[in-house]
Design a protein around this motif. Structure first.
Motif, PDB file in Angstrom:
ATOM      1  N   TYR A 120       7.618 -44.419  21.542  1.00 49.40           N
ATOM      2  CA  TYR A 120       9.031 -44.755  21.723  1.00 49.40           C
ATOM      3  C   TYR A 120       9.954 -43.778  21.008  1.00 49.40           C
ATOM      4  CZ  TYR A 120       6.812 -48.884  23.507  1.00 49.40           C
ATOM      5  OH  TYR A 120       6.010 -49.724  24.242  1.00 49.40           O
ATOM      6  N   LEU A 121       9.388 -42.696  20.460  1.00 50.28           N
ATOM      7  CA  LEU A 121      10.217 -41.671  19.817  1.00 50.28           C
ATOM      8  C   LEU A 121      10.655 -40.667  20.874  1.00 50.28           C
ATOM      9  CD1 LEU A 121       8.144 -41.033  16.565  1.00 50.28           C
ATOM     10  CD2 LEU A 121      10.159 -42.489  16.857  1.00 50.28           C
ATOM     11  N   THR A 122      11.899 -40.235  20.781  1.00 49.41           N
ATOM     12  CA  THR A 122      12.408 -39.259  21.733  1.00 49.41           C
ATOM     13  C   THR A 122      12.835 -37.966  21.038  1.00 49.41           C
ATOM     14  OG1 THR A 122      14.459 -40.538  21.638  1.00 49.41           O
ATOM     15  CG2 THR A 122      13.090 -40.806  23.600  1.00 49.41           C
ATOM     16  N   THR A 123      13.629 -38.079  19.984  1.00 50.05           N
ATOM     17  CA  THR A 123      14.093 -36.854  19.329  1.00 50.05           C
ATOM     18  C   THR A 123      13.108 -36.352  18.271  1.00 50.05           C
ATOM     19  OG1 THR A 123      15.341 -38.008  17.607  1.00 50.05           O
ATOM     20  CG2 THR A 123      16.501 -37.547  19.648  1.00 50.05           C
ATOM     21  N   HIS A 124      12.349 -37.253  17.655  1.00 47.71           N
ATOM     22  CA  HIS A 124      11.383 -36.849  16.629  1.00 47.71           C
ATOM     23  C   HIS A 124      10.061 -36.460  17.276  1.00 47.71           C
ATOM     24  CE1 HIS A 124      14.190 -39.377  14.239  1.00 47.71           C
ATOM     25  NE2 HIS A 124      13.940 -38.482  13.319  1.00 47.71           N
ATOM     26  N   LYS A 125       9.597 -35.262  16.990  1.00 47.85           N
ATOM     27  CA  LYS A 125       8.348 -34.779  17.588  1.00 47.85           C
ATOM     28  C   LYS A 125       7.192 -35.026  16.628  1.00 47.85           C
ATOM     29  CE  LYS A 125      10.690 -33.451  21.075  1.00 47.85           C
ATOM     30  NZ  LYS A 125      10.904 -34.542  22.022  1.00 47.85           N
ATOM     31  N   ILE A 126       6.727 -36.249  16.592  1.00 48.43           N
ATOM     32  CA  ILE A 126       5.606 -36.616  15.743  1.00 48.43           C
ATOM     33  C   ILE A 126       4.843 -37.718  16.476  1.00 48.43           C
ATOM     34  CG2 ILE A 126       7.083 -38.196  14.410  1.00 48.43           C
ATOM     35  CD1 ILE A 126       5.305 -37.538  11.935  1.00 48.43           C
ATOM     36  N   SER A 127       3.517 -37.696  16.402  1.00 53.56           N
ATOM     37  CA  SER A 127       2.717 -38.594  17.245  1.00 53.56           C
ATOM     38  C   SER A 127       2.291 -39.872  16.528  1.00 53.56           C
ATOM     39  CB  SER A 127       1.485 -37.859  17.759  1.00 53.56           C
ATOM     40  OG  SER A 127       0.680 -37.485  16.663  1.00 53.56           O
ATOM     41  N   TYR A 128       2.753 -40.087  15.288  1.00 56.89           N
ATOM     42  CA  TYR A 128       2.391 -41.299  14.556  1.00 56.89           C
ATOM     43  C   TYR A 128       3.441 -41.564  13.470  1.00 56.89           C
ATOM     44  CZ  TYR A 128       0.864 -37.977  11.023  1.00 56.89           C
ATOM     45  OH  TYR A 128       0.842 -36.955  10.109  1.00 56.89           O
ATOM     46  N   ILE A 129       3.444 -42.786  12.956  1.00 53.04           N
ATOM     47  CA  ILE A 129       4.336 -43.112  11.836  1.00 53.04           C
ATOM     48  C   ILE A 129       3.514 -42.915  10.565  1.00 53.04           C
ATOM     49  CG2 ILE A 129       5.868 -44.831  10.812  1.00 53.04           C
ATOM     50  CD1 ILE A 129       6.590 -44.027  13.732  1.00 53.04           C
ATOM     51  N   PRO A 130       3.847 -41.902   9.756  1.00 49.49           N
ATOM     52  CA  PRO A 130       3.025 -41.610   8.583  1.00 49.49           C
ATOM     53  C   PRO A 130       3.061 -42.718   7.537  1.00 49.49           C
ATOM     54  CG  PRO A 130       5.003 -40.240   8.593  1.00 49.49           C
ATOM     55  CD  PRO A 130       5.007 -40.998   9.884  1.00 49.49           C
ATOM     56  N   ASP A 131       1.939 -42.875   6.859  1.00 49.27           N
ATOM     57  CA  ASP A 131       1.828 -43.890   5.808  1.00 49.27           C
ATOM     58  C   ASP A 131       2.582 -43.399   4.567  1.00 49.27           C
ATOM     59  OD1 ASP A 131       1.096 -45.693   3.900  1.00 49.27           O
ATOM     60  OD2 ASP A 131      -1.047 -45.607   4.337  1.00 49.27           O
ATOM     61  N   PRO A 132       3.653 -44.079   4.149  1.00 50.42           N
ATOM     62  CA  PRO A 132       4.453 -43.595   3.012  1.00 50.42           C
ATOM     63  C   PRO A 132       3.905 -44.040   1.661  1.00 50.42           C
ATOM     64  CG  PRO A 132       5.460 -45.577   3.866  1.00 50.42           C
ATOM     65  CD  PRO A 132       4.207 -45.337   4.695  1.00 50.42           C
ATOM     66  N   TYR A 133       2.818 -44.800   1.669  1.00 55.24           N
ATOM     67  CA  TYR A 133       2.349 -45.466   0.445  1.00 55.24           C
ATOM     68  C   TYR A 133       2.153 -44.491  -0.704  1.00 55.24           C
ATOM     69  CZ  TYR A 133      -0.075 -49.079  -2.279  1.00 55.24           C
ATOM     70  OH  TYR A 133      -0.440 -49.995  -3.233  1.00 55.24           O
ATOM     71  N   TYR A 134       1.611 -43.302  -0.396  1.00 57.81           N
ATOM     72  CA  TYR A 134       1.364 -42.317  -1.454  1.00 57.81           C
ATOM     73  C   TYR A 134       2.397 -41.191  -1.445  1.00 57.81           C
ATOM     74  CZ  TYR A 134      -2.994 -44.837  -1.815  1.00 57.81           C
ATOM     75  OH  TYR A 134      -3.923 -45.841  -1.972  1.00 57.81           O
ATOM     76  N   MET A 135       3.535 -41.430  -0.797  1.00 64.23           N
ATOM     77  CA  MET A 135       4.590 -40.409  -0.724  1.00 64.23           C
ATOM     78  C   MET A 135       5.713 -40.740  -1.694  1.00 64.23           C
ATOM     79  SD  MET A 135       5.244 -39.858   3.317  1.00 64.23           S
ATOM     80  CE  MET A 135       3.928 -39.649   4.496  1.00 64.23           C
ATOM     81  N   GLY A 136       6.658 -39.804  -1.795  1.00 60.22           N
ATOM     82  CA  GLY A 136       7.849 -40.038  -2.607  1.00 60.22           C
ATOM     83  C   GLY A 136       8.914 -40.744  -1.790  1.00 60.22           C
ATOM     84  N   VAL A 137      10.122 -40.805  -2.362  1.00 59.67           N
ATOM     85  CA  VAL A 137      11.237 -41.494  -1.712  1.00 59.67           C
ATOM     86  C   VAL A 137      11.496 -40.938  -0.311  1.00 59.67           C
ATOM     87  CG1 VAL A 137      13.723 -41.925  -1.886  1.00 59.67           C
ATOM     88  CG2 VAL A 137      12.313 -41.988  -3.929  1.00 59.67           C
TER      89      VAL A 137
END
Ligand code: 4NP
Length: 164
Positions: A120-137
């Motif tokens: 359902y993404l149109t402008t964002h060219k990424i094939s998955y929603i990344p897991d933010p658990y180990y990411m920063g803000v």
């Protein structure tokens, strides 16, 4: 259309049900409310891993979401077999979630309910929603950017497909 309450029901699924899927649920419910469709469309979220069951969403995600006006109040729960009966659409956040859902689906018909959020993404060219658990803000902000676009397009596609 679900047999329960005659509403179209969407289940958002990630791994822990404390970051991505409760955020997707909160954003989607916000869009449903804004469009006066609460009598017709409902949402919930769940995780493939049950270790966080009963917990509120991750504090970092709650903070980032609230900053954009979404209060996340969901209590985490694990995906259950009956979800494939109870929901019309089951939306996976990443490829592993998708594969795991396909694996536990109780029937071929049930597999047809599973989609990837990135469809359902149109402008964002990424094939998955990344897991933010180990990411920063920034990771939480990126996830919210993706989910805001995906949830709006998902909502539009449901309204069109179901003539709601
Ligand atoms: P979520 O993020 O799948 O977006 O809720 C995660 C939360 C917790 C864990 C993994 C992913 N965990 O392994 O505890």
């Amino acid at each position: 259309m679900s047999e329960v309450n005659n509403k179209y029901k969407v289940l958002f699924v990630c791994l822990g049900n404390i970051c991505r899927s409760p955020a997707a649920q909160g954003i989607f419910e916000h869009i449903v409310r804004e469009n006066g469709m609460t009598e017709k469309i409902a949402a919930d979220s769940a995780g493939l891993y049950g270790g966080h069951a009963g917990q509120h969403p991750d504090r970092r995600m709650r903070t980032a979401a609230l900053y954009r006006g979404y209060g996340l109040t969901h209590s985490a729960r694990q995906v259950r077999g009956y979800d494939f009966n109870d929901f019309d659409l089951i939306v996976a956040m990443d490829d592993q979630n998708y594969e795991d859902l396909m694996h536990i689906a109780p029937s071929v018909e049930a597999t047809h309910k599973i989609r990837r959020m990135a469809e359902y993404l149109t402008t964002h060219k990424i094939s998955y929603i990344p897991d933010p658990y180990y990411m920063g803000v920034e990771g939480f902000g990126l996830v919210l950017d993706l989910l805001e676009e995906g949830c709006q397009n998902l909502f539009d596609s449901i309204v069109k497909a179901e003539s709601l």
